[in-house]
Design a protein around this motif. Structure first.
Motif, mmCIF file in Angstrom:
data_model
loop_
_atom_site.group_PDB
_atom_site.id
_atom_site.type_symbol
_atom_site.label_atom_id
_atom_site.label_comp_id
_atom_site.label_asym_id
_atom_site.label_seq_id
_atom_site.Cartn_x
_atom_site.Cartn_y
_atom_site.Cartn_z
ATOM 1 N N LYS A 243 0.828 -1.210 0.000
ATOM 2 C CA LYS A 243 0.000 0.000 0.000
ATOM 3 C C LYS A 243 0.862 1.260 0.000
ATOM 4 O O LYS A 243 0.561 2.237 -0.695
ATOM 5 N N ALA A 244 1.946 1.249 0.780
ATOM 6 C CA ALA A 244 2.824 2.419 0.834
ATOM 7 C C ALA A 244 3.485 2.651 -0.518
ATOM 8 O O ALA A 244 3.608 3.803 -0.981
ATOM 9 N N LEU A 245 3.907 1.583 -1.183
ATOM 10 C CA LEU A 245 4.546 1.736 -2.485
ATOM 11 C C LEU A 245 3.538 2.212 -3.526
ATOM 12 O O LEU A 245 3.860 3.055 -4.374
ATOM 13 N N ARG A 246 2.320 1.721 -3.460
ATOM 14 C CA ARG A 246 1.293 2.180 -4.395
ATOM 15 C C ARG A 246 1.009 3.675 -4.190
ATOM 16 O O ARG A 246 0.884 4.428 -5.171
ATOM 17 N N ARG A 247 0.928 4.094 -2.931
ATOM 18 C CA ARG A 247 0.698 5.525 -2.668
ATOM 19 C C ARG A 247 1.828 6.368 -3.249
ATOM 20 O O ARG A 247 1.596 7.446 -3.810
ATOM 21 N N HIS A 248 3.054 5.883 -3.128
ATOM 22 C CA HIS A 248 4.186 6.621 -3.677
ATOM 23 C C HIS A 248 4.087 6.724 -5.200
ATOM 24 O O HIS A 248 4.277 7.804 -5.778
ATOM 25 N N LEU A 249 3.763 5.611 -5.846
ATOM 26 C CA LEU A 249 3.718 5.608 -7.310
ATOM 27 C C LEU A 249 2.604 6.507 -7.835
ATOM 28 O O LEU A 249 2.794 7.265 -8.793
ATOM 29 N N VAL A 250 1.438 6.436 -7.206
ATOM 30 C CA VAL A 250 0.293 7.218 -7.684
ATOM 31 C C VAL A 250 0.395 8.674 -7.227
ATOM 32 O O VAL A 250 0.202 9.613 -8.019
ATOM 33 N N GLY A 251 0.716 8.877 -5.942
ATOM 34 C CA GLY A 251 0.698 10.227 -5.374
ATOM 35 C C GLY A 251 1.929 11.044 -5.673
ATOM 36 O O GLY A 251 1.841 12.256 -5.912
ATOM 37 N N GLU A 252 3.123 10.414 -5.667
ATOM 38 C CA GLU A 252 4.374 11.158 -5.838
ATOM 39 C C GLU A 252 4.966 11.013 -7.240
ATOM 40 O O GLU A 252 5.618 11.926 -7.737
ATOM 41 N N ARG A 253 4.726 9.893 -7.872
ATOM 42 C CA ARG A 253 5.296 9.662 -9.198
ATOM 43 C C ARG A 253 4.305 9.928 -10.324
ATOM 44 O O ARG A 253 4.690 9.992 -11.489
ATOM 45 N N GLY A 254 3.030 10.058 -9.976
ATOM 46 C CA GLY A 254 2.030 10.383 -10.986
ATOM 47 C C GLY A 254 1.573 9.219 -11.846
ATOM 48 O O GLY A 254 1.020 9.414 -12.929
ATOM 49 N N PHE A 255 1.753 7.960 -11.367
ATOM 50 C CA PHE A 255 1.250 6.807 -12.106
ATOM 51 C C PHE A 255 -0.277 6.851 -12.140
ATOM 52 O O PHE A 255 -0.922 7.221 -11.161
ATOM 53 N N ASP A 256 -0.855 6.477 -13.266
ATOM 54 C CA ASP A 256 -2.296 6.303 -13.353
ATOM 55 C C ASP A 256 -2.684 5.125 -12.459
ATOM 56 O O ASP A 256 -2.165 4.017 -12.622
ATOM 57 N N ARG A 257 -3.568 5.349 -11.492
ATOM 58 C CA ARG A 257 -3.920 4.294 -10.546
ATOM 59 C C ARG A 257 -4.493 3.069 -11.254
ATOM 60 O O ARG A 257 -4.403 1.962 -10.743
ATOM 61 N N ARG A 258 -5.071 3.266 -12.444
ATOM 62 C CA ARG A 258 -5.609 2.128 -13.189
ATOM 63 C C ARG A 258 -4.503 1.269 -13.791
ATOM 64 O O ARG A 258 -4.761 0.155 -14.252
ATOM 65 N N SER A 259 -3.288 1.781 -13.780
ATOM 66 C CA SER A 259 -2.145 1.044 -14.328
ATOM 67 C C SER A 259 -1.224 0.542 -13.222
ATOM 68 O O SER A 259 -0.032 0.320 -13.445
ATOM 69 N N VAL A 260 -1.784 0.377 -12.027
ATOM 70 C CA VAL A 260 -1.029 -0.189 -10.910
ATOM 71 C C VAL A 260 -1.800 -1.400 -10.383
ATOM 72 O O VAL A 260 -2.891 -1.263 -9.833
ATOM 73 N N THR A 261 -1.260 -2.585 -10.593
ATOM 74 C CA THR A 261 -1.843 -3.813 -10.056
ATOM 75 C C THR A 261 -1.113 -4.144 -8.759
ATOM 76 O O THR A 261 0.117 -4.226 -8.742
ATOM 77 N N PHE A 262 -1.853 -4.305 -7.665
ATOM 78 C CA PHE A 262 -1.200 -4.529 -6.375
ATOM 79 C C PHE A 262 -1.944 -5.602 -5.598
ATOM 80 O O PHE A 262 -3.168 -5.706 -5.654
ATOM 81 N N SER A 263 -1.172 -6.416 -4.854
ATOM 82 C CA SER A 263 -1.746 -7.506 -4.067
ATOM 83 C C SER A 263 -1.009 -7.631 -2.744
ATOM 84 O O SER A 263 0.229 -7.706 -2.725
ATOM 85 N N GLY A 264 -1.747 -7.672 -1.652
ATOM 86 C CA GLY A 264 -1.179 -7.949 -0.337
ATOM 87 C C GLY A 264 -1.204 -9.447 -0.091
ATOM 88 O O GLY A 264 -2.253 -10.010 0.198
ATOM 89 N N TYR A 265 -0.054 -10.101 -0.232
ATOM 90 C CA TYR A 265 0.010 -11.555 -0.080
ATOM 91 C C TYR A 265 0.028 -11.981 1.389
ATOM 92 O O TYR A 265 -0.313 -13.113 1.709
ATOM 93 N N TRP A 266 0.470 -11.078 2.272
ATOM 94 C CA TRP A 266 0.454 -11.353 3.701
ATOM 95 C C TRP A 266 0.443 -10.025 4.439
ATOM 96 O O TRP A 266 0.589 -8.958 3.824
ATOM 97 N N ARG A 267 0.213 -10.062 5.754
ATOM 98 C CA ARG A 267 0.143 -8.825 6.521
ATOM 99 C C ARG A 267 0.908 -8.968 7.822
ATOM 100 O O ARG A 267 0.725 -9.940 8.559
ATOM 101 N N LEU A 268 1.778 -8.014 8.094
ATOM 102 C CA LEU A 268 2.586 -8.020 9.314
ATOM 103 C C LEU A 268 1.675 -8.026 10.538
ATOM 104 O O LEU A 268 0.733 -7.238 10.635
ATOM 105 N N GLY A 269 1.948 -8.941 11.461
ATOM 106 C CA GLY A 269 1.165 -9.023 12.687
ATOM 107 C C GLY A 269 -0.051 -9.921 12.593
ATOM 108 O O GLY A 269 -0.746 -10.130 13.594
ATOM 109 N N ALA A 270 -0.324 -10.446 11.407
ATOM 110 C CA ALA A 270 -1.467 -11.344 11.224
ATOM 111 C C ALA A 270 -0.953 -12.694 10.760
ATOM 112 O O ALA A 270 -0.102 -12.772 9.870
#
Length: 296
Positions: A243-270
């Motif tokens: 999620k943090a990397l996606r925010r960087h790409l979309v918010g700071e790098r200007g990537f079109d959010r529709r061109s970012v495929t992202f998946s959380g395969y696991w979660r810290l603490g769970a």
């Protein structure tokens, strides 16, 4: 089942299979090769093709699933006692081979986490002949392939940790000559680094966690000078890091959010069991568990 979920469900079917062999790839990863006559109909093992793997409990000869594997299988599986019904996990096909002497083989790479989960325990000791069941694609173009660069993509950004390494390897295997990609892969140990052949023009950076400090993927991409042109990004791994990397790409790098495929395969603490319980709860609330496998 809605018309839409029914249409998705026909993309998948159950396959009986067994372990052919296994080998360690490094301190963190083991490759289990599955085979079986039914796998000849397994329609897609490329890119980040995911599937659901059903494993037996200790003492069982084979995974226990409902007798009728129809559209209501999920709820019937849930109705079985927890210590009887097959353990269900999601994984990615690392490679599919259909021209072997014994028929079709599927390589599945497992990230080992010691004794923390039933799938990790199973993979660490899996031997030839052990029986499993897969819920996988009956058609090649199915919803469990997430890597889909749109037309007009000039270059690709691919990033993930060791849990995404099998998918990254599968994606790079199928990149055509001339395709451009920048790749970042985070692994626990230097011995986990793998040779990932690719016909495309790929610049890969390996980040060894024991030496890379905090947030290695995010910090490495943030510090990078990226190519010009229209990008497509595929990122997977720990949910918070993704999620943090996606925010960087979309918010700071200007990537079109529709061109970012992202998946959380696991979660810290769970734990794996926590995440599976959440997924089951979501499915029972209306998500399409019948439809097929999701992310790992």
């Amino acid at each position: 089942m809605t018309t839409e979920s029914a249409a998705i469900a026909v993309q998948f079917r159950f396959f009986d299979a067994q372990v052919v062999r296994s080998r360690r790839l490094g301190p963190t990863m083991v490759r289990v090769t599955l085979g079986g006559e039914q796998l000849r109909a397994f329609a897609s093992g490329g890119r980040d093709q995911s599937f659901s793997l059903f494993l037996p409990h200790p003492g069982q000869d084979a995974p226990v699933l409902p007798v009728e594997a129809g559209e209501g299988w999920f709820h019937e599986w849930r109705a079985l006692p927890e210590d009887v019904r097959a353990v269900m996990r999601s994984y990615t096909i690392r490679e599919q081979r259909t021209d072997t002497a014994g028929g079709t083989e599927l390589d599945v790479d497992f990230a080992l986490h010691g004794d923390l989960g039933p799938a990790s325990r199973w993979a660490a000791t899996a031997g030839p002949g052990e029986r499993v069941i897969l819920l996988g694609p009956a058609v090649a173009d199915n919803r469990s392939v997430g890597f889909r660069p749109p037309d007009g993509t000039d270059w690709m950004l691919i990033a993930g940790d060791e849990t995404a390494l099998p998918a990254i390897g599968g994606i790079l295997d199928q990149l055509p000559a001339g395709a451009r990609a920048r790749v970042w892969i985070e692994v626990p140990h230097a011995e986990d680094i793998q040779d990932l052949p690719c016909a495309g023009e790929v610049a890969a950076t390996w980040l060894v966690r024991e030496h890379a400090g905090t947030a290695p993927l995010l910090n490495a991409v943030r510090a990078a000078e990226l190519p010009q042109g229209t990008p497509y990004a595929w990122i997977a791994g720990e949910s918070g890091a993704v999620k943090a990397l996606r925010r960087h790409l979309v918010g700071e790098r200007g990537f079109d959010r529709r061109s970012v495929t992202f998946s959380g395969y696991w979660r810290l603490g769970a734990s794996e069991e926590d995440l599976r319980a959440e997924a089951i709860s979501a499915a029972e609330s209306g998500a399409s568990a019948d439809a097929g496998p999701d992310a790992e």
